[in-house]
Design a protein around this motif. Structure first.
Motif, short mmCIF file in Angstrom:
data_model
loop_
_atom_site.label_atom_id
_atom_site.label_comp_id
_atom_site.label_asym_id
_atom_site.label_seq_id
_atom_site.Cartn_x
_atom_site.Cartn_y
_atom_site.Cartn_z
N ALA A 211 -10.42 -1.64 1.98
CA ALA A 211 -9.32 -0.75 2.37
C ALA A 211 -9.83 0.39 3.27
CB ALA A 211 -8.64 -0.17 1.13
N GLU A 214 -10.52 -0.74 6.68
CA GLU A 214 -9.25 -0.93 7.41
C GLU A 214 -8.69 0.43 7.85
OE1 GLU A 214 -7.34 -3.12 4.27
OE2 GLU A 214 -8.82 -4.73 4.50
N TRP A 215 -8.74 1.38 6.94
CA TRP A 215 -8.25 2.71 7.30
C TRP A 215 -9.10 3.32 8.41
CZ3 TRP A 215 -5.77 3.10 2.16
CH2 TRP A 215 -4.50 3.68 2.22
N ASP A 223 -5.42 6.58 15.47
CA ASP A 223 -4.69 7.83 15.22
C ASP A 223 -5.40 9.09 15.69
OD1 ASP A 223 -2.56 6.56 14.17
OD2 ASP A 223 -2.95 7.07 12.07
N GLU A 225 -7.81 10.59 14.19
CA GLU A 225 -8.10 11.52 13.08
C GLU A 225 -9.59 11.79 12.93
OE1 GLU A 225 -6.04 11.39 9.49
OE2 GLU A 225 -4.20 10.57 10.35
N MET A 297 -3.06 -7.32 11.63
CA MET A 297 -3.09 -5.84 11.68
C MET A 297 -3.61 -5.35 13.04
SD MET A 297 -5.10 -3.33 9.02
CE MET A 297 -6.63 -3.16 9.92
N ARG A 323 5.92 -2.66 11.34
CA ARG A 323 5.48 -2.38 9.98
C ARG A 323 5.36 -3.65 9.13
NH1 ARG A 323 2.03 1.46 9.31
NH2 ARG A 323 2.89 3.51 8.90
N ASN A 326 1.82 -4.17 10.38
CA ASN A 326 0.91 -3.07 10.05
C ASN A 326 1.34 -2.47 8.72
OD1 ASN A 326 -0.79 -0.86 10.00
ND2 ASN A 326 0.27 0.26 11.64
N SER A 327 1.02 -3.19 7.65
CA SER A 327 1.44 -2.74 6.33
C SER A 327 0.23 -2.77 5.40
CB SER A 327 2.53 -3.67 5.78
OG SER A 327 1.94 -4.89 5.35
N PHE A 328 0.47 -2.69 4.12
CA PHE A 328 -0.64 -2.75 3.17
C PHE A 328 -0.97 -4.18 2.75
CE2 PHE A 328 0.41 1.75 2.68
CZ PHE A 328 -0.86 2.29 2.78
N PRO A 330 -3.04 -6.30 3.97
CA PRO A 330 -4.48 -6.59 3.84
C PRO A 330 -5.06 -6.13 2.50
CG PRO A 330 -4.00 -5.74 6.02
CD PRO A 330 -2.73 -5.56 5.21
N VAL A 365 4.68 0.14 2.97
CA VAL A 365 4.32 1.01 4.08
C VAL A 365 5.47 1.96 4.44
CG1 VAL A 365 4.88 -0.31 6.17
CG2 VAL A 365 2.72 0.91 6.02
N SER A 372 4.04 10.45 3.89
CA SER A 372 3.11 11.03 4.87
C SER A 372 3.82 11.84 5.95
CB SER A 372 2.27 9.92 5.52
OG SER A 372 3.07 9.07 6.31
N LYS A 375 2.12 14.92 7.09
CA LYS A 375 0.84 14.72 7.79
C LYS A 375 1.06 14.26 9.23
CE LYS A 375 -2.86 11.28 7.12
NZ LYS A 375 -2.40 10.32 8.11
N GLU A 376 2.08 13.44 9.43
CA GLU A 376 2.29 12.83 10.75
C GLU A 376 3.09 13.78 11.64
OE1 GLU A 376 0.73 10.06 10.98
OE2 GLU A 376 0.85 8.94 9.12
N ARG A 452 -4.52 12.93 0.64
CA ARG A 452 -4.34 12.52 2.04
C ARG A 452 -2.95 12.94 2.53
NH1 ARG A 452 -6.66 8.82 5.90
NH2 ARG A 452 -5.07 7.90 7.21
C1 LIG Z 1 -5.47 0.04 3.97
C2 LIG Z 1 -4.87 -0.48 5.19
C3 LIG Z 1 -4.35 -1.85 5.19
C4 LIG Z 1 -4.88 0.29 6.20
C5 LIG Z 1 -4.47 -0.11 7.50
C6 LIG Z 1 -3.07 0.20 7.81
C7 LIG Z 1 -2.66 1.58 7.47
C8 LIG Z 1 -3.53 2.73 7.90
C9 LIG Z 1 -1.55 1.77 6.79
C10 LIG Z 1 -0.75 0.61 6.34
C11 LIG Z 1 -1.02 3.10 6.54
O1 LIG Z 1 -0.22 3.46 7.61
P1 LIG Z 1 -0.51 4.81 8.41
O2 LIG Z 1 -1.24 4.53 9.65
O3 LIG Z 1 0.78 5.51 8.59
O4 LIG Z 1 -1.48 5.51 7.41
P2 LIG Z 1 -1.61 7.01 6.97
O5 LIG Z 1 -0.25 7.55 6.72
O6 LIG Z 1 -2.30 7.69 8.12
O7 LIG Z 1 -2.46 6.98 5.75
#
Ligand SMILES: CC(C)=CCC/C(C)=C(\C)COP(=O)(O)OP(=O)(O)O
Length: 460
Positions: A211, A214-215, A223, A225, A297, A323, A326-328, A330, A365, A372, A375-376, A452
């Protein structure tokens, strides 16, 4: 169903009632894989809720502890002691995008107060297309989201995993000078909450490494960050990183040059090392499944690069499709590996299972988007509430309501379809769906409390 009919069957659609009807008429045997079996089964009418139901998910269970070293199966009960989703309510074909003037109430739960941000009727200081939905109070979201609670909470186990994850990140070199971000996010806690079938720190750490790798792709490359975002280079970086996900084998004279680039990049090192480590706990096909999800992803990350480079604001439909990719998923695709069993690949790949699984993935997601919001803040940090507010010209509060409604539609559909699939599939499928349900609940719990998304700076 004959082989030819199956091959030529149309792709799954969003016709839940039809799908559930079809599922219930394809095979009553609780142990028969959903995609197998030549004998036309007797239709079996639904007998009402048969699983443990969502309320049962509130019961903490220890019975679901990991069979420590099983890599291929071995479960005491079809769901490993986990609650299985029950279609308490089969959703009607919902209006995904309610009319701006008269939005329907949230699908299942009362929408509660509308006091998310500015009070209803308060004077607006900016046109709707410029509004930014404010973070909704976590407790309020928790009540309104149709989502199971976490099955267990063991803070000490989560802390152990987080500390070991920080050590690993330091060794690998991701998040340089920002390791505190990992501690603050408490990703070990996410794994502890989302994989309640395992109390083995090593297995949870394996999931946590994947995870975080992936992040790190998101935080380093996309992003901005950790590193400055360079959208014009994103496609190139992702393509090279993908050569680690699906190992590129170049002719000998050229292989060292690729290897040099890969080993110089902390994100690529993290991806490679986390996948290598995962092989200790997962079968080859389980790791292959994850590699496939990561490819998807990466496609979605490329789309984000386009949005950034072109200044493109996606319409809501496009964002929802994004989405889906690009979700969770994975993370979620590892639920069986971390728990120590394996869903047969034929069932995992069945379009009906895939549909239910990815609906749950998108729901997770959307939860991320809701939690979030504080944060965003950047102009290209898109989220579902923000895009709905812009596209529908509605207030931030209304956009949050609509986002919650979309989330609940997805979860109710997952719940109904998972229950029907569980009734017709193998014990491993039944367990996989229950593990998915548990992952979703654990993830929501983590989002509600992770540093986070809830830092003092964001609140300011
Ligand atoms: C853990 C994982 C599959 C991460 C890759 C995709 C990812 C970062 C997300 C599904 C979360 O979305 P987002 O980019 O909005 O993440 P944060 O809000 O920055 O944590």
């Amino acid at each position: 169903m004959s082989l030819i009919s199956r091959v030529t069957a149309p792709a799954a659609t969003h016709d839940t009632a039809g799908l559930v009807r079809a599922l219930l008429s394809t095979g009553p045997s609780p142990t028969r894989p959903v995609a197998a079996g030549p004998t036309p089964p007797e239709p079996r009418p639904p007998s009402g809720p048969t699983g443990l139901g969502t309320s049962a998910a509130r019961v903490l269970t220890k019975a679901a502890a990991t069979p420590r070293c099983s890599r291929t199966g071995g479960f005491a009960s079809p769901t490993g002691g986990l609650p299985l989703p029950t279609p308490a309510i089969v959703p009607q074909p919902p209006a995904v995008r309610p009319p701006a003037a008269a939005p329907p109430p949230s699908a299942v739960l009362p929408t509660g107060s509308t006091s998310l941000g500015t009070p209803a009727g308060a004077p607006r200081t900016a046109p709707a297309h410029e509004t930014r939905p404010q973070a909704a109070p976590a407790s309020d979201l928790g009540r309104r989201l149709h989502c199971p609670p976490a099955v267990r909470d063991d803070p000490a186990l989560g802390e152990t995993v987080t500390e070991r994850l920080v050590e690993w990140a330091e060794e690998i070199g991701i998040y340089p000078g920002q390791l505190d971000k990992i501690r603050t996010a408490d990703f070990g806690r996410l794994m502890m909450l989302a994989h309640p079938e395992s109390d083995d720190p090593d297995r949870l750490l394996a999931a946590a490494k994947c995870a975080l790798a992936e992040w790190s792709v998101d935080d380093h490359y996309v992003d901005g960050e950790v590193e400055e975002a360079r959208p014009e280079q994103l496609g190139q970086r992702l393509a090279v990183a993908h050569s680690v996900i699906d190992q590129a084998n170049l002719p000998l004279a050229y292989a060292p040059q690729l290897e040099e680039v890969v080993t110089a990049d902390p994100v690529m090192r993290a991806l490679r090392d986390s996948l290598r480590n995962l092989h200790t706990y997962a079968t080859t096909s389980q790791v292959r499944r994850l590699r496939h999800e990561l490819g998807i992803m990466f496609v979605a990350y490329n789309q984000e690069g386009y949005w950034q480079a072109a200044g493109h604001r996606p319409p809501v439909w496009e964002y929802l499709m994004h989405r889906h990719e690009n979700s969770f998923i994975p993370c979620m695709v590892l639920v069986d590996a971390i728990a120590g069993y394996e869903i047969p690949y034929g069932e995992f790949a069945d379009p009906r299972v895939r549909r239910a699984f990815t609906l749950a993935g998108t729901a997770t997601v959307i939860v991320n988007d809701l939690y979030s919001m504080a944060k965003e803040k950047g102009p290209t940090d898109f989220s579902l509430p923000r895009l709905i507010a812009t596209e529908d010209g509605c207030s931030p509060e209304e956009a949050v309501d609509r986002t919650v409604g979309i989330h609940n539609e997805l979860m109710l559909t997952f719940e109904a379809e998972a229950a029907a699939l569980a009734a017709t599939g193998s014990p491993e499928l039944r367990r996989f769906l229950a593990s998915t349900w548990a992952w979703v609940g654990g993830s929501r719990e983590w989002h509600a409390s992770s540093g986070r998304y809830h830092s003092a700076a964001d609140a300011a």
